[in-house]
Each structure stands twice: as structure tokens, then as C-alpha cells.
Scaffold this active site. Sequence first.
Site, PDB file in Angstrom:
ATOM      1  N   PHE A 167      -8.191  21.525 -24.365  1.00 33.43           N
ATOM      2  CA  PHE A 167      -8.535  20.103 -24.426  1.00 33.43           C
ATOM      3  C   PHE A 167      -9.739  19.901 -23.506  1.00 33.43           C
ATOM      4  CE2 PHE A 167      -8.596  15.641 -23.348  1.00 33.43           C
ATOM      5  CZ  PHE A 167      -8.741  15.131 -24.622  1.00 33.43           C
ATOM      6  N   THR A 168     -10.623  18.994 -23.900  1.00 28.28           N
ATOM      7  CA  THR A 168     -11.924  18.820 -23.226  1.00 28.28           C
ATOM      8  C   THR A 168     -11.809  18.705 -21.698  1.00 28.28           C
ATOM      9  OG1 THR A 168     -11.727  16.469 -23.730  1.00 28.28           O
ATOM     10  CG2 THR A 168     -13.031  17.802 -25.255  1.00 28.28           C
TER      11      THR A 168
ATOM     12  N   LYS B 268      -0.926   7.616 -23.425  1.00 29.11           N
ATOM     13  CA  LYS B 268      -0.582   7.918 -24.819  1.00 29.11           C
ATOM     14  C   LYS B 268       0.903   7.629 -25.059  1.00 29.11           C
ATOM     15  CE  LYS B 268      -4.538  10.415 -24.310  1.00 29.11           C
ATOM     16  NZ  LYS B 268      -5.318  10.473 -23.071  1.00 29.11           N
TER      17      LYS B 268
ATOM     18  N   TYR C 228       0.836  -1.199   0.000  1.00 23.35           N
ATOM     19  CA  TYR C 228       0.000   0.000   0.000  1.00 23.35           C
ATOM     20  C   TYR C 228       0.875   1.254   0.000  1.00 23.35           C
ATOM     21  CZ  TYR C 228      -3.766   3.229   0.948  1.00 23.35           C
ATOM     22  OH  TYR C 228      -4.654   4.248   0.837  1.00 23.35           O
TER      23      TYR C 228
ATOM     24  N   ASP D 190       0.917  20.256 -20.516  1.00 23.39           N
ATOM     25  CA  ASP D 190       0.182  19.011 -20.756  1.00 23.39           C
ATOM     26  C   ASP D 190       1.092  18.179 -21.657  1.00 23.39           C
ATOM     27  OD1 ASP D 190      -1.336  16.930 -21.671  1.00 23.39           O
ATOM     28  OD2 ASP D 190      -3.160  18.104 -21.948  1.00 23.39           O
TER      29      ASP D 190
ATOM     30  N   ARG E  17     -14.520  15.319 -33.426  1.00 25.54           N
ATOM     31  CA  ARG E  17     -13.842  16.418 -32.755  1.00 25.54           C
ATOM     32  C   ARG E  17     -14.346  17.711 -33.383  1.00 25.54           C
ATOM     33  NH1 ARG E  17     -13.135  15.082 -28.009  1.00 25.54           N
ATOM     34  NH2 ARG E  17     -11.357  13.875 -27.377  1.00 25.54           N
TER      35      ARG E  17
ATOM     36  N   PHE F 203     -19.746  14.663 -25.500  1.00 23.01           N
ATOM     37  CA  PHE F 203     -19.392  13.807 -26.635  1.00 23.01           C
ATOM     38  C   PHE F 203     -19.271  12.337 -26.250  1.00 23.01           C
ATOM     39  CE2 PHE F 203     -14.971  13.341 -25.342  1.00 23.01           C
ATOM     40  CZ  PHE F 203     -14.783  14.463 -24.561  1.00 23.01           C
TER      41      PHE F 203
HETATM   42  N1  F0G Z   1      -4.655  16.027 -22.329  1.00 23.53           N
HETATM   43  C1  F0G Z   1      -4.660  15.607 -23.600  1.00 23.53           C
HETATM   44  C2  F0G Z   1      -3.928  16.386 -24.640  1.00 23.53           C
HETATM   45  C3  F0G Z   1      -5.360  14.437 -23.948  1.00 23.53           C
HETATM   46  O1  F0G Z   1      -5.346  14.031 -25.214  1.00 23.53           O
HETATM   47  C4  F0G Z   1      -6.053  13.724 -22.937  1.00 23.53           C
HETATM   48  C5  F0G Z   1      -6.837  12.552 -23.267  1.00 23.53           C
HETATM   49  C6  F0G Z   1      -6.010  14.212 -21.618  1.00 23.53           C
HETATM   50  C7  F0G Z   1      -5.292  15.365 -21.353  1.00 23.53           C
HETATM   51  C8  F0G Z   1      -6.750  13.531 -20.505  1.00 23.53           C
HETATM   52  O2  F0G Z   1      -6.109  12.380 -20.123  1.00 23.53           O
HETATM   53  O3  F0G Z   1      -7.765  10.585 -20.690  1.00 23.53           O
HETATM   54  O4  F0G Z   1      -5.780  10.116 -19.241  1.00 23.53           O
HETATM   55  O5  F0G Z   1      -7.654  11.466 -18.377  1.00 23.53           O
HETATM   56  N2  F0G Z   1      -7.174  12.278 -24.431  1.00 23.53           N
HETATM   57  C9  F0G Z   1      -7.891  11.099 -24.876  1.00 23.53           C
HETATM   58  C10 F0G Z   1      -8.113  11.207 -26.351  1.00 23.53           C
HETATM   59  C11 F0G Z   1      -9.117  10.786 -24.114  1.00 23.53           C
HETATM   60  O6  F0G Z   1      -8.780  10.316 -26.896  1.00 23.53           O
HETATM   61  O7  F0G Z   1      -7.629  12.133 -26.994  1.00 23.53           O
HETATM   62  P1  F0G Z   1      -6.889  11.068 -19.589  1.00 23.53           P
END
Ligand code: F0G
Length: 461
Positions: free
Chosen positions: A128-129, A262, A76, A219, A386, A453
Site C-alpha cells: 500500500f502506498t 475506513k 490533555y 494492516d 490506482r 498520485f
Molecule cells: N492502509 C490501507 C490499506 C489504506 O487503504 C490506507 C489509506 C492506509 C493504510 C493509510 O491510512 O489514510 O488513514 O493514513 N487509504 C486511503 C485510500 C487513503 O483512499 O485508500 P490513512
Amino acid sequence: MGTTIKHSWAEPFKIKMVEPVFITTEEHRRKALKEAGFNTFLLHSDDVYIDLLTDSGTSAMSDRQWAGIMLGDEAYAGSKNFYHLEEAIQTYYGYKHVVPTHQGRGAEHILSQIMIKQGDIIPGNMYFTTTKLHQELAGGTFVDIIIDEAHDPGSSHPFKGNVNLQKLEDLIKKHGAAKIPYVSIATTVNMAGGQPISMENLKALRALTQTYGIKIIHDMTRVAENAFMIQQKEEGYQHKTVAEITKELCQLTDGATMSAKKDAMVNIGGFLAINDPDIYDEARNMVVIYEGLHTYGGMAGRDMEALAIGIKESVQDDHIRARVGQVHYLGNKLLEAGIPIVNPVGTHGIFIDAKQFLPHIPQDQFPAQALAGALYLDSGVRAMERGVVSAGRNKTTGQHNYPKLELVRLTIPRRVYTQAHMDVVAESVACIYSKRNQIKGLTMTYEPKYLRFFQARFKEV
Ligand code: F0G
């Protein structure tokens, strides 16, 4: 290890294990798409042939990473895998302090809550979303300061991830530096089409922010891919390794959030990395509430080990050349077929310009969403919207945000598909392009409150 390949490149690996995929009938896909409300996120993966929904958590781990899984120390507290991870981050990225999280948005949440106050402004190189939503939930407002070329799919600017420094200066003049806790910089810029920022621009941004005492938060989800583009395109970097350029990028920033799913080729994981000891202290405390103890933060020990190994693999020149090379192979095939795609081709996928592909569908009938559905129907290839659906609604007016970019993303997982798979994708896109007039627009029948989305549902008009 660098190599000089005289002719074509090929992947620096061979295949040791395979996972069967199945080709379905058009009738089957039509039913599946309807049941999924025309949202590719709601399809079952069993119904998908080639899955280009995302490059997130979908990459193939190496035999070394799988071996690392067997070395999981599931204590842990104080797992040795955490210390391996911390060392890898310090070695390859150069950040001082590390807080592991279950994935990128876990790190975004903690960082936003610590650094953003009600009424703050967070400038960044396109949104980014999840990043933007966490900034808003913490009381901030995101402001896009990317160069205008990034919003133009036709512009062939080599570094569309660059910041317009004048836009930042104007913001600082308007609101005051005290209202700007940090500038949010992504390498590469996902929503612009996987476009890189140049080292020159980041250096200039660093100089400008330092004069105002503003931090840069990175990021770094696809930082090695950005480093590769710098090596390929920016003067003075041809003789540097991707590992060296990656570290140089990180060192121009004060901290980072990472979706390790990624670049670093793990199926789950992320972290917050920060140089400031006080922010680190707060983050280390806060992670305990939302993710887990500060030496695992939501990850199993084995996952941290796989991640530590993945980080090292992700910055190898041979790996990244093949990874980006495959994306460009598909991009070139689509260009040859006359398909309108975002220019220049980025690093993690191909972004089809749905506005140009489907000029007969107005943006409020979700052309990119409709196009992703049509592609699935044709061949079982799963892509992602997108565009206006991803952009959500304006916080104050409640109206749809209408982004200039209305795109379908064909995202390539790392080390998963072959060149033959890419050929099938290109043929399918060309096929639906030849009968694009038959594709119908959509209306939204269900809309979730956050990040719509992922779960929205549609029907044909
Ligand atoms: N920043 C970027 C540039 C991303 O592409 C993503 C995730 C995140 C932050 C968030 O990270 O998913 O680990 O919580 N992108 C995925 C995509 C979901 O399909 O582009 P996460």
C-alpha cells in the site's frame, strides 16, 4: 444481531439528515478538470456530484457516534474517551496495548521507525502506498509475496489477498530471518481490488513465521470487510459472526496499524495496537514526538469516543452485509454492461481494468488517470487512479514502476449513497465505455517527490 432475510437485503438504518449535492454542466466540469491538471485529487469537492474518490474518512457516522461526539472529554491527559477506545480495541480486536494516532500513516510511521533497521526486508501481501513509503523511509525494502492471481484482474480466485508461502520461504532463505522484522499483512488488500485473505492462509503463515521467530503486523484498515468475505466464502465460517471472525484474524497477528477512517466509520483517526510490551513502550514514547500525548495521539477526545462506538458498529453482521452488498450491487451492474472490472468484486469499491477499457493508450500515458478524468467529465463522478501513477518510481533506477494492475477505483463510502446513486454511476461508466476510443492519453507536467498520485498534474497528449 443477525437476521434472516428471505429476499433482498436493505440497509439496517434510515436517513435522519441529508447533505445536498449539486449536478454541474459538462462545460463547468471540463474547466474544473483542466484546472485540476487531470488529477481528481485536485478537484474541489463542490465540483463533484457523486464522490467515489475514497472510502477514507468519508463515511456517515451514526446518531450514536454523533452522540458520542458530545461526550468528548478534552482533557490533555487521561481523557476518558481514550479508555473507552482502548477497551473497544481490546474487546473487538483483542490486542493488548493501544497507541492512538491521527490516522493510519501516523501509526505506520511510528511502527516502521521502531521495527525496521537499514537493509531490512519487509514482505507483504501487495504494497500500500503510505505503508511502503514508511517502510522505505525507515531503511527497509518492501517485497511483494502475494499469490500471482492477485495481479491478474481476470482471475476469480476467492482469496486474492493470500500469501504465497513459498515466496516467503525463498526470501527467508535468501536474506535470513534476522533481516525480516515482520511480515506486513493487509485485510483486505486495497491495491489488489479490496481482496480478502483467507483464515486458512493466515493460519499457515502464522505457523511458518513462528518457526522463524518473525512477527506479523496487520494492516487492519478493512478487517471487518475481510471477515465478512471469510464468512461468505470460506468453509467452516458460515455460522460464525463477523465479530468473531474479526477477532480471530487479529489474534493470528502480533500487532496492527489501523486507519480508522475506513471500517470504523470516523472522519479522522487511527491507532497502533501491539501485544509486545517493549514495542508498546517505545511507541508510547515516540508518539509524543510526532502525534501527541499517548492518551490522544492527534485525535480530539470526541473523535476517540466516536471511534470507540464505530468499532462496535463496524463488526455487526447487518451493517457489513449491507455495506458490501452495495458494492456488489454496483459491481454486478457493471458486469452486466460488459465493463472490464477486477474479478471477483472486492469489498470497498469496484476497480475498473483501464488496460482493457482503453487498449489504445499505452501505460506510460497513464490510462487509469485518463479514464478517471473521462468519468468525471461525463457525470461529475469522482474516482481515483490506482496504476502507474500510484506505483511511483523505482528507488534505485528512477524509472516508473509499471504495475500489472492499471485500475480506476470507484470507492464506496459507508452509509452515504443510495442504490439510485449506484445506478447513475453504472450508467455513466457504460456511457464512456461506448465512446472509449475518443479518450486520450496523458503526459505528466508536474511530479511531486513523495506519493505523487496525490498532487501530480497532467495534460492531454
Ligand atoms: N492502509 C490501507 C490499506 C489504506 O487503504 C490506507 C489509506 C492506509 C493504510 C493509510 O491510512 O489514510 O488513514 O493514513 N487509504 C486511503 C485510500 C487513503 O483512499 O485508500 P490513512
